[in-house]
Design a protein around this motif. Structure first.
Motif, PDB file in Angstrom:
ATOM      1  N   HIS A 183       0.828  -1.195   0.000  1.00 47.68           N
ATOM      2  CA  HIS A 183       0.000   0.000   0.000  1.00 47.68           C
ATOM      3  C   HIS A 183       0.870   1.256   0.000  1.00 47.68           C
ATOM      4  O   HIS A 183       1.801   1.373   0.801  1.00 47.68           O
ATOM      5  N   LEU A 184       0.545   2.195  -0.878  1.00 47.31           N
ATOM      6  CA  LEU A 184       1.220   3.490  -0.923  1.00 47.31           C
ATOM      7  C   LEU A 184       0.298   4.533  -0.306  1.00 47.31           C
ATOM      8  O   LEU A 184      -0.776   4.815  -0.851  1.00 47.31           O
ATOM      9  N   CYS A 185       0.705   5.111   0.804  1.00 43.94           N
ATOM     10  CA  CYS A 185      -0.162   6.029   1.547  1.00 43.94           C
ATOM     11  C   CYS A 185       0.205   7.500   1.358  1.00 43.94           C
ATOM     12  O   CYS A 185      -0.377   8.364   2.016  1.00 43.94           O
ATOM     13  N   ASP A 186       1.154   7.777   0.505  1.00 48.26           N
ATOM     14  CA  ASP A 186       1.521   9.177   0.220  1.00 48.26           C
ATOM     15  C   ASP A 186       1.824   9.293  -1.272  1.00 48.26           C
ATOM     16  O   ASP A 186       2.980   9.335  -1.681  1.00 48.26           O
ATOM     17  N   ILE A 187       0.758   9.343  -2.053  1.00 49.91           N
ATOM     18  CA  ILE A 187       0.894   9.385  -3.509  1.00 49.91           C
ATOM     19  C   ILE A 187       0.849  10.830  -3.971  1.00 49.91           C
ATOM     20  O   ILE A 187      -0.172  11.505  -3.855  1.00 49.91           O
ATOM     21  N   LYS A 188       1.983  11.310  -4.463  1.00 47.85           N
ATOM     22  CA  LYS A 188       2.089  12.659  -5.015  1.00 47.85           C
ATOM     23  C   LYS A 188       3.252  12.669  -6.003  1.00 47.85           C
ATOM     24  O   LYS A 188       4.149  11.805  -5.930  1.00 47.85           O
ATOM     25  N   PRO A 189       3.249  13.610  -6.938  1.00 47.27           N
ATOM     26  CA  PRO A 189       4.283  13.603  -7.987  1.00 47.27           C
ATOM     27  C   PRO A 189       5.710  13.545  -7.453  1.00 47.27           C
ATOM     28  O   PRO A 189       6.566  12.867  -8.032  1.00 47.27           O
ATOM     29  N   GLU A 190       5.983  14.246  -6.342  1.00 43.08           N
ATOM     30  CA  GLU A 190       7.351  14.311  -5.820  1.00 43.08           C
ATOM     31  C   GLU A 190       7.882  12.959  -5.360  1.00 43.08           C
ATOM     32  O   GLU A 190       9.098  12.779  -5.230  1.00 43.08           O
ATOM     33  N   ASN A 191       7.001  11.998  -5.094  1.00 43.14           N
ATOM     34  CA  ASN A 191       7.430  10.698  -4.587  1.00 43.14           C
ATOM     35  C   ASN A 191       7.668   9.669  -5.685  1.00 43.14           C
ATOM     36  O   ASN A 191       7.922   8.499  -5.400  1.00 43.14           O
ATOM     37  N   PHE A 192       7.567  10.127  -6.946  1.00 40.12           N
ATOM     38  CA  PHE A 192       7.808   9.223  -8.068  1.00 40.12           C
ATOM     39  C   PHE A 192       8.797   9.858  -9.041  1.00 40.12           C
ATOM     40  O   PHE A 192       8.972  11.076  -9.067  1.00 40.12           O
ATOM     41  N   ALA A 193       9.435   9.014  -9.820  1.00 36.24           N
ATOM     42  CA  ALA A 193      10.385   9.481 -10.831  1.00 36.24           C
ATOM     43  C   ALA A 193      10.250   8.585 -12.047  1.00 36.24           C
ATOM     44  O   ALA A 193       9.553   7.559 -12.015  1.00 36.24           O
ATOM     45  N   ILE A 194      10.910   8.978 -13.128  1.00 43.25           N
ATOM     46  CA  ILE A 194      10.896   8.159 -14.343  1.00 43.25           C
ATOM     47  C   ILE A 194      12.326   7.910 -14.802  1.00 43.25           C
ATOM     48  O   ILE A 194      13.191   8.772 -14.682  1.00 43.25           O
ATOM     49  N   ARG A 195      12.541   6.715 -15.311  1.00 41.23           N
ATOM     50  CA  ARG A 195      13.822   6.409 -15.942  1.00 41.23           C
ATOM     51  C   ARG A 195      13.766   6.864 -17.398  1.00 41.23           C
ATOM     52  O   ARG A 195      12.745   7.317 -17.890  1.00 41.23           O
ATOM     53  N   LYS A 196      14.886   6.715 -18.081  1.00 45.26           N
ATOM     54  CA  LYS A 196      14.955   7.161 -19.475  1.00 45.26           C
ATOM     55  C   LYS A 196      14.025   6.368 -20.388  1.00 45.26           C
ATOM     56  O   LYS A 196      13.657   6.837 -21.467  1.00 45.26           O
TER      57      LYS A 196
END
Length: 444
Positions: free
Chosen positions: A284-297
């Protein structure tokens, strides 16, 4: 003459009284002004102290960050800590400090370059001495060293405790960690044990270190020195960016911006599905916001901040609290329902990872105001409706409906991708599950 003196006699006396009265009034005003100035100065100085203690003390500064790393190197030279990153950080200068990214309540995040590769150095606490020491070392003869099997055993207990998994049910050791630790074929020094123990006390490190071999949606740990560990540097999301991610930072082939957004959205879907199904317990992810994710190339979505990620057993413990209404059962993005008869929150989460992703990421992405003229295209209209349906579907209670919504989103995004200008299809960041390797269940 007498009458004149009598007529003029009281005047000096009155003047003196008037002067005394004016002097007293001026004195009172001066005292009041002085008191106000003193009170204002007191408030100002206390405000400065408050700002310094609460804001400036937690402010990211290069000077403070470098001093923290210098202390790490001093303890490395003293033999108190160690790690595969220490030699390059403290001796050969292969680690180049870049800047401080985050500092709050002791948690330190630093950007650096390690042998030409961008990395992020992290530690939950600033000082190595702030972590609890391994109790076994206090009673062990300094000349003795623990065997790899002992290390595996104690590491297993700490991992289970950190992840909130049951230690009494399944006594098997984590196969991935156990195999690697036993392969060393030699005993462990006190510095190695102390360093490992400080890392295992950091929930995020434990999550990343264990899950990186099981999911490509988890940031990879590249090395460590004492209580600091290095993870891959990725392009993180931003709430203020309409595309959430800085797409110009990734070289993702001859795709348009909308193609890239659709591929990233497919990767979000893939991540949500895998976190629900790939492990022995739902994650379970309880803090979903853009800053907590990233993308690889390759546009794969990666969870880079998992401080608020919990497996099912720990999630149930967190949610099962006393309550008087449903609002008492909200734990950030993970919500439950209050049982008014028992005044207890249900231990089962009502919403799902995908439901929150649809609300916080997909809905802003595919809003008509952002799409402009393309918002009226049939597939775009269908996608907007599907996203809204996803937001309104209580995924934790109606799993069959949630799966149907997820499949509809997958079909619509794939259709939009095929309609795009790109001539290339697939990509590792997509959600074609036949093309992605199956993961081993996380069994403890």
């Amino acid at each position: 003459m007498w009458s004149l003196r009598r007529a003029m006699g009281p005047e000096p006396s009155r003047r003196r009284c008037l002067l005394r009265w004016l002097g007293l009034k001026v004195c009172r005003r001066s005292t009041l002004v002085f008191a106000l100035l003193w009170f204002g100065s007191w408030v100002f100085l206390n405000g400065l102290v408050f700002v310094h203690r609460t804001i400036l003390s937690d402010y990211c500064t290069d000077d403070k960050s470098k001093k923290i790393l210098q202390r790490v190197c001093e303890e490395y030279r003293e033999g108190a800590l160690t790690g595969d990153l220490c030699e390059d950080l403290c001796v050969s200068d292969q680690v180049e400090y870049r800047r401080c990214l985050y500092y709050e309540n002791g948690k330190k995040v630093i950007e650096a370059r390690w042998r030409g590769t961008h990395v992020v150095l992290k530690s939950k606490l600033e000082n190595f001495s702030s972590y609890e020491s391994l109790g076994l070392l206090e009673y062990q003869d300094p000349a003795e060293e623990l065997s790899p099997l002992d290390v595996v055993f104690y590491a297993t207990l700490e991992i289970r405790n950190s992840l909130g998994l049951d230690v009494s049910g399944n006594a098997s050791l984590p196969s991935l960690w156990g195999q690697r630790l036993r392969e060393r074929g030699r005993t462990y020094s006190r510095a190695e044990l102390a360093s490992l123990w400080s890392l295992l006390q950091q929930e995020e490190y434990t999550f990343l270190r264990v899950l990186q071999d099981l999911s490509h949606h988890i940031a990879k740990v590249l090395g460590s020195c004492g209580h600091f560990y290095a993870v891959e540097y990725l392009s993180a999301g931003h709430a203020w960016d309409q595309n959430i991610f800085s797409l110009e930072e990734v070289s993702a082939g001859p795709w348009t911006a909308r193609d890239m957004v659709h591929r990233i959205a497919l990767s979000f879907l893939d991540m949500a599905w895998r976190f629900d199904n790939d492990f022995s317990h739902r994650l379970h992810l309880c803090d979903i916001k853009p800053e907590n994710f990233a993308i690889r190339k390759d546009l794969t979505v990666v969870a880079i901040d998992v401080d608020m990620a919990f497996f099912e057993p720990k999630m149930r413990d967190i949610l099962e609290q006393n309550c008087t209404n449903d609002d008492d059962c909200n734990f950030f993005d993970c919500i439950s329902k209050c049982n008014m008869k028992t005044n207890k929150c249900s231990s089962k989460r009502r919403n799902s990872n995908l439901q929150v992703i649809c609300e916080k990421i997909f809905r802003p992405w595919f809003a008509p105001t952002l799409l402009g003229a393309k918002s009226g295209l049939p597939l775009q209209v269908d996608l907007q409706r599907a996203v809204q349906e996803c937001v309104e579907t209580v995924g934790g209670e109606d799993e069959e409906q949630a799966r149907a919504v997820q499949k509809r989103l997958l079909d619509l995004l794939t259709g939009l991708l095929h309609q795009g200008t790109s001539s290339e299809h697939g990509g590792e960041g997509g959600a074609d599950r036949e093309g992605i390797h199956s993961h081993t269940a996380l069994n403890f």
